[in-house]
Design an enzyme around this catalytic site. Structure first.
Site, PDB file in Angstrom:
ATOM      1  CB  VAL A   1      -0.961  -0.007   1.195  1.00  0.00           C
ATOM      2  CG1 VAL A   1      -1.757   1.299   1.252  1.00  0.00           C
ATOM      3  CG2 VAL A   1      -1.926  -1.194   1.101  1.00  0.00           C
TER       4      VAL A   1
ATOM      5  CB  VAL B   1     -14.181  -0.038   7.069  1.00  0.00           C
ATOM      6  CG1 VAL B   1     -15.359  -0.988   6.900  1.00  0.00           C
ATOM      7  CG2 VAL B   1     -13.586  -0.190   8.457  1.00  0.00           C
TER       8      VAL B   1
ATOM      9  CE  LYS C   1     -11.793  -5.004   6.309  1.00  0.00           C
ATOM     10  NZ  LYS C   1     -11.885  -5.767   5.034  1.00  0.00           N
TER      11      LYS C   1
END
Length: 413
Positions: free
Chosen positions: A19, A128, A201
């Protein structure tokens, strides 16, 4: 006409894996508001990295924080040292963007309090349903965000596996192997298939929409790893599918669960397939459905940089919301019970035993026989988990058959 070029936003990355690399790559393409990466905290500064403009990589967090970034972007994952480094950044009044659901789920209240004291934002759109940009929108629209329930699919790996089982007839093991081959599942997939990722989440979503601080370990959690292959076929016979669900209702007391659940084909989430995520939000003005890709390095990086640019523009919502500690109850729902044995007891005997414990069947599959084993699944009317487990224990003891259950939701749930 004059063109105004915005001042560059200087960021420091905590973590520079898949990422972080995608963030650096996407940041290099920004033109209207440039993003400059001052440095990145990594375990091994000498390892080659595929980054367009290599930042100042370091294994010393103090050196990175001393570079005076405009924003800290936390992509380390896990809780430590991420928690301590984010708290230190907030103490220095440095805004934070994070994609770390574990950190938020387990320390969200502490981080929000620290951000409120410092008067700087903590943004987490990428934590999320990263490919569905909706958390920031609701943070700025409190009336629209006045929700009392949510039901969603929050783990793309589990959804991919169950989609393959339902659509292609794969076994759970075969579908998991395919998910790993495609890079959707880690070599150790436990966080995904055991429901841990989804529970974290859900905890973040409860912070955001219900202002509740719920430890993910307190949420009833079941993974798809406990399913039997025959259950997906039985679900199809009953006119539905099995999906990896997160659910919470805080209309009065909080009720929540995470786990595979039977959905009728008419349910809004029944056709959310493959690695897609979705969230069905129950509000006073009706239900809202959000759907899109749940993760992936590029999707997550885009959400991270949108948060960074929002901070740079001075439009980021406050993190000052106070969370109330809460332990969720286990809701009453319908259930899909699956029985398997060398020889199942008579259907009337099964119904009589279950009804003695207040569990009543309203639909059932035909009995099937394969490899010398009989199986059948039953949909039963809503009961609580403890009541259901007592009935299943009695059935196992009296009939000597294997009996398992997953939750079932109606079309309106």
């Amino acid at each position: 006409m004059s063109i105004c070029v915005e001042t560059s936003i200087d960021i420091a990355l905590l973590g520079c894996g898949n990422v972080g690399t995608a963030v650096a790559r996407l940041a290099a393409l920004a033109a209207d508001q440039p993003v400059t990466i001052l440095g990145a905290l990594v375990r091994d500064p000498n390892r080659p990295r595929d980054i367009p403009v290599p930042p100042n990589v370091t294994s010393d967090p103090a050196h990175l924080l001393a570079s005076n970034p405009s924003v800290i972007v936390e992509l380390l994952g896990g809780t430590e040292p991420a928690r301590q480094l984010v708290l230190e950044a907030l103490e220095r009044r440095i805004p934070v963007v994070t994609a770390n659901k574990s950190l938020l789920a387990r320390h969200g209240a502490e981080l929000r309090e620290a951000a409120a004291r410092a008067g700087v934002p903590v943004l987490y759109e990428a934590a999320v349903l990263a490919g569905v940009p909706f958390l920031g929108t609701f943070a700025r629209r409190p009336f629209a965000a006045d929700a009392s329930s949510l039901t969603g699919i929050a783990n793309g790996t589990s959804n991919f596996i169950l989609t393959r089982c339902a659509r292609d007839g794969d076994s759970l093991a075969t579908a998991l192997a395919e998910a790993q081959r495609r890079g959707y599942a880690e070599p150790d997939p436990r966080n995904d298939v055991a429901g841990i990722d989804a529970a974290e989440k859900l905890a973040v979503l409860l912070q955001h929409f219900a202002s509740l601080d719920v430890h993910p370990d307190a949420i009833e959690t079941q993974g798809i790893d406990l399913l039997m292959d025959l259950q997906t076929a039985h679900a199809r016979e009953l006119g539905g599918v099995i999906k990896p669900i997160v659910h919470a209702d805080w209309t009065s007391a909080l009720e929540a669960f995470v786990g595979p659940a039977f959905l009728p084909a008419t349910h809004a989430l029944a056709r959310v397939d493959d690695v897609e995520n979705a969230l069905l939000l129950g509000t006073a003005r009706g239900r809202l459905l959000f759907q899109g890709p749940g993760a992936g390095a590029d999707v997550t990086a885009a959400a991270v940089l949108d948060d960074v640019r929002e901070i740079g523009a001075g439009t980021a919502p406050s993190a000052a919301r106070v969370l109330r500690g809460c332990r969720p109850d286990s809701p009453e729902t319908e259930w899909l019970i699956t029985l398997e044995s060398g020889r199942l007891p008579r259907a009337a005997d099964v119904a009589d035993l279950l009804s003695a414990y207040g569990v009543f069947t309203h639909r059932a599959t035909p009995r099937r026989s394969r490899d010398g084993r009989e199986s059948q699944s039953l949909l039963v009317w809503p009961v609580g988990r403890l009541q259901l487990e007592r009935a299943l224990d009695a059935l196992r003891g009296a009939a000597g058959c294997a009996a398992s259950a997953i939750r079932a939701l109606g079309a309106a749930a």
